[in-house]
Design a protein around this motif. Structure first.
Motif, mmCIF file in Angstrom:
data_model
loop_
_atom_site.group_PDB
_atom_site.id
_atom_site.type_symbol
_atom_site.label_atom_id
_atom_site.label_comp_id
_atom_site.label_asym_id
_atom_site.label_seq_id
_atom_site.Cartn_x
_atom_site.Cartn_y
_atom_site.Cartn_z
ATOM 1 N N SER A 44 84.930 82.281 29.174
ATOM 2 C CA SER A 44 84.043 83.440 29.176
ATOM 3 C C SER A 44 82.818 83.263 28.281
ATOM 4 O O SER A 44 82.936 82.890 27.114
ATOM 5 N N ASP A 45 81.655 83.565 28.845
ATOM 6 C CA ASP A 45 80.427 83.729 28.060
ATOM 7 C C ASP A 45 80.295 85.225 27.805
ATOM 8 O O ASP A 45 79.427 85.902 28.364
ATOM 9 N N GLN A 46 81.176 85.745 26.978
ATOM 10 C CA GLN A 46 81.332 87.191 26.811
ATOM 11 C C GLN A 46 80.000 87.904 26.599
ATOM 12 O O GLN A 46 79.170 87.461 25.816
ATOM 13 N N THR A 83 87.157 88.030 18.606
ATOM 14 C CA THR A 83 86.230 88.072 19.732
ATOM 15 C C THR A 83 85.462 86.767 19.850
ATOM 16 O O THR A 83 85.527 85.908 18.963
ATOM 17 N N ASN A 84 84.707 86.650 20.922
ATOM 18 C CA ASN A 84 83.760 85.567 21.115
ATOM 19 C C ASN A 84 82.595 85.822 20.147
ATOM 20 O O ASN A 84 82.020 86.904 20.138
ATOM 21 N N ALA A 132 89.388 82.689 26.927
ATOM 22 C CA ALA A 132 88.438 82.633 25.810
ATOM 23 C C ALA A 132 87.461 81.471 25.992
ATOM 24 O O ALA A 132 86.267 81.594 25.698
ATOM 25 N N TRP A 133 87.960 80.337 26.450
ATOM 26 C CA TRP A 133 87.096 79.179 26.706
ATOM 27 C C TRP A 133 86.146 79.435 27.878
ATOM 28 O O TRP A 133 84.989 79.008 27.863
ATOM 29 N N SER A 176 79.324 87.165 21.535
ATOM 30 C CA SER A 176 79.329 88.455 22.221
ATOM 31 C C SER A 176 78.300 89.401 21.601
ATOM 32 O O SER A 176 77.789 89.174 20.501
ATOM 33 N N TRP A 181 84.743 81.204 18.880
ATOM 34 C CA TRP A 181 85.675 82.338 18.959
ATOM 35 C C TRP A 181 86.359 82.497 17.614
ATOM 36 O O TRP A 181 86.786 81.514 17.007
#
Length: 192
Positions: free
Chosen positions: A118-120, A57-58, A115-116, A61, A152
Motif C-alpha cells: 500500500s501507498d497509503q 501506520t505507513n 503494509a508493503w 500516509s 512503516w
C-alpha cells in the motif's frame, strides 16, 4: 479524586473489551497540517502506558505527513455500550525501530503483505492494481518471514491531558480532566 488516569483508562478499556462487539481499542486520531487544517480518522490502539498511547501506520500516509508538520494530536475513544468516552491530547513522536519491528512481527501475514503493497493515502486508479501489488509482494516473500517495511512504524501520543466522560441522566454528564504536571497529574472536573 486522585486517581492515576492511566490506571483509570486501563479499567475502562478492560470493561470496553467485555462489552464492545468490535474493536474496543478503536480510536479517532485527530491531526492538523502545518496550516492548522484538521483531519480525523479511526486507528487502533496497539499499546499504552505512562509514556503514551501507541498506534502504527505507513509513515508516508497523510496522518504521518501531518504529524511531521505538527507533532500534536488528539485521540478519542468512544464506547457506546458503556456510554463513555476518553479524550487524550499530547505531543507525538515515533516509536523506536525495535518496538515497530516487534509489533509488525506480531501482525498476521496478510496484514504484513498489505503494509508493503500500500501507498497509503495516495490515489489508486483501480482495486485491481492494489490486488496485483499484494500478489507480487506475496510472491516476493514466499517461504520467508515478512520484514517490516522501512516506511512503516509506530507513533506515541504522550498524554498531556486525559478527559474521562461518563454519560449521566438528563445530560448531567460527569467529566474528569487530568492534566500532566511533570511526572504527576492534576485532576479537576468540567461542567458537562
Amino acid at each position: 479524586m486522585a486517581d492515576d488516569p492511566i490506571a483509570l483508562f486501563d479499567r475502562w478499556l478492560a470493561e470496553a473489551e467485555q462489552s464492545e462487539l468490535n474493536d474496543p481499542n478503536a480510536m479517532a486520531l485527530a491531526t492538523a497540517d502545518a496550516g492548522g487544517r484538521p483531519s480525523v480518522r479511526m486507528v487502533l490502539l496497539k499499546g499504552h502506558g505512562p509514556d503514551g498511547f501507541v498506534f502504527y501506520t505507513n509513515r508516508g500516509s497523510r496522518k504521518a505527513e501531518e504529524l511531521g508538520a505538527n507533532a500534536q494530536a488528539s485521540l478519542l475513544f468512544h464506547w457506546k455500550s458503556l456510554r463513555r468516552q476518553v479524550r487524550v491530547t499530547g505531543a507525538v513522536s515515533p516509536v523506536s525501530d525495535a518496538e515497530s519491528d516487534a509489533y509488525f512481527a506480531s501482525r498476521g501475514r496478510d496484514s504484513q503483505l498489505g503494509a508493503w503493497a500500500s501507498d497509503q493515502s495516495r490515489p489508486l486508479d483501480s482495486r485491481a492494481i492494489f490486488e496485483a501489488r499484494v500478489e507480487a509482494i506475496r510472491e516476493r516473500f514466499d517461504g520467508q518471514d515478512v520484514p517490516r517495511p522501512p516506511f512503516w512504524g509506530g507513533y506515541r501520543v504522550a498524554a498531556e491531558e486525559i478527559e474521562f466522560w461518563q454519560d449521566r441522566a438528563h445530560r448531567l454528564h460527569e467529566r474528569r480532566l487530568f492534566t500532566r504536571a511533570g511526572d504527576c497529574w492534576n485532576e479537576g472536573l468540567l461542567f458537562p
